[in-house]
Design a protein around this motif. Structure first.
Motif: not given
Length: 207
Positions: A65-68, A93-95, A109-110
């Protein structure tokens, strides 16, 4: 993790491996939302603390999972480790900069963002249920869908966590789990090991 995984593109330059101990904070509400986190192992919870000190858990996050994600510049909720966690932190910002040249990264990411929105929608529906037994059935089904074995789950979180997730008291959670056990819908192997002996019955309660 596969080296071909889109987020691995970012790991050498803007990804940092972070270890967080059980019940320790990952980030706090109102801190700058400059980082996304991906779970390598363990479980995290995102939560909101009211002025009274009462906690409402928004979601549990597990491996992959990705969160934040935030629309604004500051975190609107807090994140804590439910168990010892290994995370990868990525500069927001780097992503964003890397995504301009890596369409697969932008797509991933979407996808993670949409999954989080769907979970939030489903959880809002769960909280709107009138009965504790319906809320618990929905929660157990959610955990079943995360598990490698849909009929056997391990509850990493405590009953206090479950109560704060479902908007119930700890006593109600314990009483309702006992009710589900007595009606042969679930069976405890150990304190946190549960066999879902009648998954269709749980789904019926959730409908």
């Amino acid at each position: 993790m596969s080296n071909n995984h889109p987020l691995n593109i970012a790991l050498p330059t803007i990804g940092t491996v972070v270890n967080v101990r059980q019940n320790h904070p990952i980030y706090a509400e109102c801190q700058p939302a400059d980082t996304l986190f991906k779970i390598v192992s363990g479980m995290a919870r995102t939560c909101k603390f009211k002025s009274t000190g009462q906690r409402q858990i928004d979601a549990f996050h597990t491996r992959g999972d990705v969160f934040g994600f935030e629309a604004d510049s500051f975190y609107s909720i807090s994140a804590e480790a439910v168990s010892d966690c290994t995370l990868i932190s990525y500069s927001r910002s780097g992503l964003a900069a890397l995504s301009l040249n890596h369409q697969n990264l932008a797509t991933e990411l979407y996808t993670h963002c949409i999954r989080n929105l769907i979970r939030a929608r489903d959880h809002a529906y769960r909280l709107g249920q009138s009965s504790a037994i319906t809320k618990l059935a929905s929660f157990l089904i959610e955990e079943s869908e995360r598990s490698a074995n849909p009929t056997h789950i391990t509850l990493v979180m405590t009953r206090t966590d479950i109560a704060d997730y479902l908007g119930l008291s700890v006593e109600t959670v314990s009483r309702t789990l006992t009710q589900l056990r007595k009606t042969h819908l679930i069976k405890f192997s150990y304190a946190r090991e549960i066999n879902l002996t009648d998954l269709n019955g749980l789904r019926w309660l959730n409908d």
